[in-house]
Design a protein around this motif. Structure first.
Motif, PDB file in Angstrom:
ATOM      1  N   GLY A  85       0.766  -1.223  -0.037  1.00 26.96           N
ATOM      2  CA  GLY A  85      -0.020   0.032   0.049  1.00 26.96           C
ATOM      3  C   GLY A  85       0.853   1.348  -0.110  1.00 26.96           C
ATOM      4  N   VAL A  86       0.382   2.359  -0.633  1.00 29.93           N
ATOM      5  CA  VAL A  86       0.986   3.723  -0.708  1.00 29.93           C
ATOM      6  C   VAL A  86      -0.188   4.627  -0.451  1.00 29.93           C
ATOM      7  CG1 VAL A  86       2.193   5.351  -2.126  1.00 29.93           C
ATOM      8  CG2 VAL A  86       2.673   2.760  -2.326  1.00 29.93           C
ATOM      9  N   ILE A  87       0.335   5.375   0.516  1.00 32.48           N
ATOM     10  CA  ILE A  87      -0.747   6.539   0.984  1.00 32.48           C
ATOM     11  C   ILE A  87       0.080   8.084   1.039  1.00 32.48           C
ATOM     12  CG2 ILE A  87      -1.966   4.921   2.532  1.00 32.48           C
ATOM     13  CD1 ILE A  87      -0.869   6.558   4.634  1.00 32.48           C
ATOM     14  N   ARG A  88      -0.724   9.176   0.842  1.00 34.08           N
ATOM     15  CA  ARG A  88      -0.138  10.468   1.006  1.00 34.08           C
ATOM     16  C   ARG A  88      -0.782  10.817   2.472  1.00 34.08           C
ATOM     17  NH1 ARG A  88       2.259  13.780  -1.989  1.00 34.08           N
ATOM     18  NH2 ARG A  88       1.732  12.527  -4.108  1.00 34.08           N
ATOM     19  N   VAL A  89       0.397  11.460   3.222  1.00 30.40           N
ATOM     20  CA  VAL A  89      -0.159  11.799   4.548  1.00 30.40           C
ATOM     21  C   VAL A  89      -0.231  13.408   4.514  1.00 30.40           C
ATOM     22  CG1 VAL A  89       0.670   9.748   5.788  1.00 30.40           C
ATOM     23  CG2 VAL A  89       2.123  11.782   5.357  1.00 30.40           C
ATOM     24  N   SER A  90      -0.962  14.046   5.422  1.00 29.86           N
ATOM     25  CA  SER A  90      -1.056  15.446   5.171  1.00 29.86           C
ATOM     26  C   SER A  90      -1.016  16.138   6.692  1.00 29.86           C
ATOM     27  CB  SER A  90      -2.234  15.581   4.539  1.00 29.86           C
ATOM     28  OG  SER A  90      -3.558  15.349   4.913  1.00 29.86           O
ATOM     29  N   ARG A  91      -2.152  15.658   7.440  1.00 25.93           N
ATOM     30  CA  ARG A  91      -2.283  16.152   8.867  1.00 25.93           C
ATOM     31  C   ARG A  91      -1.318  15.729   9.563  1.00 25.93           C
ATOM     32  NH1 ARG A  91      -6.710  18.437  10.811  1.00 25.93           N
ATOM     33  NH2 ARG A  91      -7.963  18.053   8.995  1.00 25.93           N
ATOM     34  N   PRO A  92      -0.536  16.735  10.361  1.00 31.77           N
ATOM     35  CA  PRO A  92       0.341  16.202  11.456  1.00 31.77           C
ATOM     36  C   PRO A  92      -0.385  15.259  12.535  1.00 31.77           C
ATOM     37  CG  PRO A  92       0.719  18.604  11.002  1.00 31.77           C
ATOM     38  CD  PRO A  92      -0.633  18.092  10.186  1.00 31.77           C
ATOM     39  N   GLY A  93       0.370  14.576  13.145  1.00 30.25           N
ATOM     40  CA  GLY A  93       0.008  13.777  14.188  1.00 30.25           C
ATOM     41  C   GLY A  93       0.231  12.300  14.185  1.00 30.25           C
ATOM     42  N   LEU A  94      -0.129  11.414  15.068  1.00 31.16           N
ATOM     43  CA  LEU A  94       0.298  10.009  15.008  1.00 31.16           C
ATOM     44  C   LEU A  94      -0.644   9.164  14.134  1.00 31.16           C
ATOM     45  CD1 LEU A  94      -0.265   7.099  16.541  1.00 31.16           C
ATOM     46  CD2 LEU A  94       2.246   8.236  16.824  1.00 31.16           C
ATOM     47  N   TYR A  95      -0.142   8.351  13.227  1.00 34.23           N
ATOM     48  CA  TYR A  95      -0.684   7.418  12.483  1.00 34.23           C
ATOM     49  C   TYR A  95      -0.687   6.075  12.939  1.00 34.23           C
ATOM     50  CZ  TYR A  95      -1.653  11.362   9.017  1.00 34.23           C
ATOM     51  OH  TYR A  95      -2.032  12.455   8.595  1.00 34.23           O
ATOM     52  N   VAL A  96      -1.649   5.154  12.697  1.00 36.14           N
ATOM     53  CA  VAL A  96      -1.664   3.800  12.678  1.00 36.14           C
ATOM     54  C   VAL A  96      -1.892   3.179  11.480  1.00 36.14           C
ATOM     55  CG1 VAL A  96      -2.481   1.875  14.368  1.00 36.14           C
ATOM     56  CG2 VAL A  96      -2.281   4.018  15.116  1.00 36.14           C
ATOM     57  N   ALA A  97      -1.298   2.500  10.958  1.00 36.24           N
ATOM     58  CA  ALA A  97      -1.531   1.599   9.914  1.00 36.24           C
ATOM     59  C   ALA A  97      -1.801   0.153  10.441  1.00 36.24           C
ATOM     60  CB  ALA A  97      -0.165   1.463   8.799  1.00 36.24           C
ATOM     61  N   ALA A  98      -2.697  -0.527  10.030  1.00 39.42           N
ATOM     62  CA  ALA A  98      -3.614  -1.783  10.465  1.00 39.42           C
ATOM     63  C   ALA A  98      -3.823  -2.345   9.431  1.00 39.42           C
ATOM     64  CB  ALA A  98      -4.708  -1.540  11.370  1.00 39.42           C
ATOM     65  N   TYR A  99      -3.751  -3.958   9.563  1.00 37.20           N
ATOM     66  CA  TYR A  99      -4.087  -5.010   8.649  1.00 37.20           C
ATOM     67  C   TYR A  99      -4.726  -6.037   9.103  1.00 37.20           C
ATOM     68  CZ  TYR A  99      -2.723  -8.518   4.892  1.00 37.20           C
ATOM     69  OH  TYR A  99      -2.931  -9.434   3.949  1.00 37.20           O
ATOM     70  N   ARG A 100      -5.838  -6.680   8.550  1.00 36.63           N
ATOM     71  CA  ARG A 100      -6.457  -7.835   9.084  1.00 36.63           C
ATOM     72  C   ARG A 100      -6.484  -8.614   7.930  1.00 36.63           C
ATOM     73  NH1 ARG A 100      -7.220 -11.824  11.615  1.00 36.63           N
ATOM     74  NH2 ARG A 100      -9.661 -12.496  11.979  1.00 36.63           N
ATOM     75  N   SER A 101      -6.156 -10.017   7.857  1.00 35.64           N
ATOM     76  CA  SER A 101      -6.184 -11.126   6.992  1.00 35.64           C
ATOM     77  C   SER A 101      -7.556 -11.934   7.358  1.00 35.64           C
ATOM     78  CB  SER A 101      -5.061 -12.012   7.005  1.00 35.64           C
ATOM     79  OG  SER A 101      -5.025 -12.838   7.876  1.00 35.64           O
ATOM     80  N   GLY A 102      -7.975 -12.668   6.303  1.00 36.63           N
ATOM     81  CA  GLY A 102      -8.752 -13.707   6.336  1.00 36.63           C
ATOM     82  C   GLY A 102      -7.996 -14.901   6.917  1.00 36.63           C
TER      83      GLY A 102
END
Length: 263
Positions: A85-102
């Protein structure tokens, strides 16, 4: 036509990979990235750290999201894409990337399964197999994966590192993983189905170390404290397992990880 062919080949390759239960995690971005940057979110899998790259596989993916300071967005991507995955981040602060598989089925030879249970501290499952006289029988397992990565954007506050994102097995830091306590420990809470889970073995690992740097079992409140001995990338992981009531499995397991880069 050419793009369709490439996508079909990628899907065939990732779908044909044999299912095996391994540690699984999101490769964490730098601890701080500039606002407006594009951030790649790579997936890793393996018994050793740093493991192998894992391309985006829609056959196994249930959801992949970014929890921003004030919103939540899906992480889009194409089949076979690396990073996943690739994302563009804009707002300052703490980010959480989360993944859930089957969930994925796998058959494991008796001794390999016993070794796996011992390595992950799954003593209840070992005792159950002994009581059932199953130590010489292969195990039919269905496993699924939960992964989180933390990073900061811009000069934003690190507050929010303890955000819960609803994974069925979730590791939540209770002290700032980017700064930590004065003695270099990280306090974590482990939730199984949104409730504290005691007795799980939690491991702290980093690249280059042949085994976990520290390990602790969660206490009666689902908490553990881990010693992090240096800066850099860290993976906190645990596994929960239960006897299955399904006809096609003997055991069901959840694998969970939390990654971040400690300044």
């Amino acid at each position: 036509m050419k793009r369709r062919t490439l996508v079909a080949v990628a899907l065939a390759l990732i779908a044909s990979t044999p299912g095996r239960a391994h540690d699984f995690w999101i490769e964490p971005p730098p601890s701080v990235v500039p606002a407006g940057a594009r951030v790649g979110l790579g997936l890793r899998v393996g018994d050793e750290y740093p493991g192998e790259r894992y391309a985006r596989n829609p056959n196994h993916l249930e959801w992949f999201r970014i929890f921003e300071p004030e919103s939540t967005v899906d992480v889009d991507g194409s089949p076979g894409q690396e990073p996943a995955g690739v994302i563009r981040v804009s707002r300052p602060g703490l980010y959480v990337a989360a993944y859930r598989s089957g969930d994925t089925p796998t058959d494991i030879e008796p001794q390999k399964f016993e070794n796996y249970l011992a390595a992950k501290g799954l003593d209840d499952a070992r005792r159950t197999r002994l009581a059932r006289h199953e130590l010489d029988k292969p195990a039919r397992e269905r496993f699924s994966r939960c992964a989180k990565a933390l990073f900061r954007v811009g000069g934003g506050s690190p507050l929010g590192f303890d955000r819960r994102v609803g994974l069925p097995l979730e590791i939540i830091p209770e002290t700032d993983p980017f700064g930590g306590s004065g003695d270099g420990t990280l306090a974590v809470l482990v939730l199984l189905d949104q409730k504290p889970r005691s007795g799980l073995l939690v491991l702290a690992s980093r690249p280059g170390a042949s085994e976990a740097v520290d390990s602790q079992r969660t206490d009666g409140d689902g908490r553990a404290r881990l010693k992090l001995d240096r800066a850099g990338e860290w993976r906190i992981s645990t596994v929960a397992m239960k006897a299955s009531e399904r006809k096609d499995a003997d055991w069901e397991s959840l694998w969970s990880s939390l990654t971040f880069r400690r300044p």
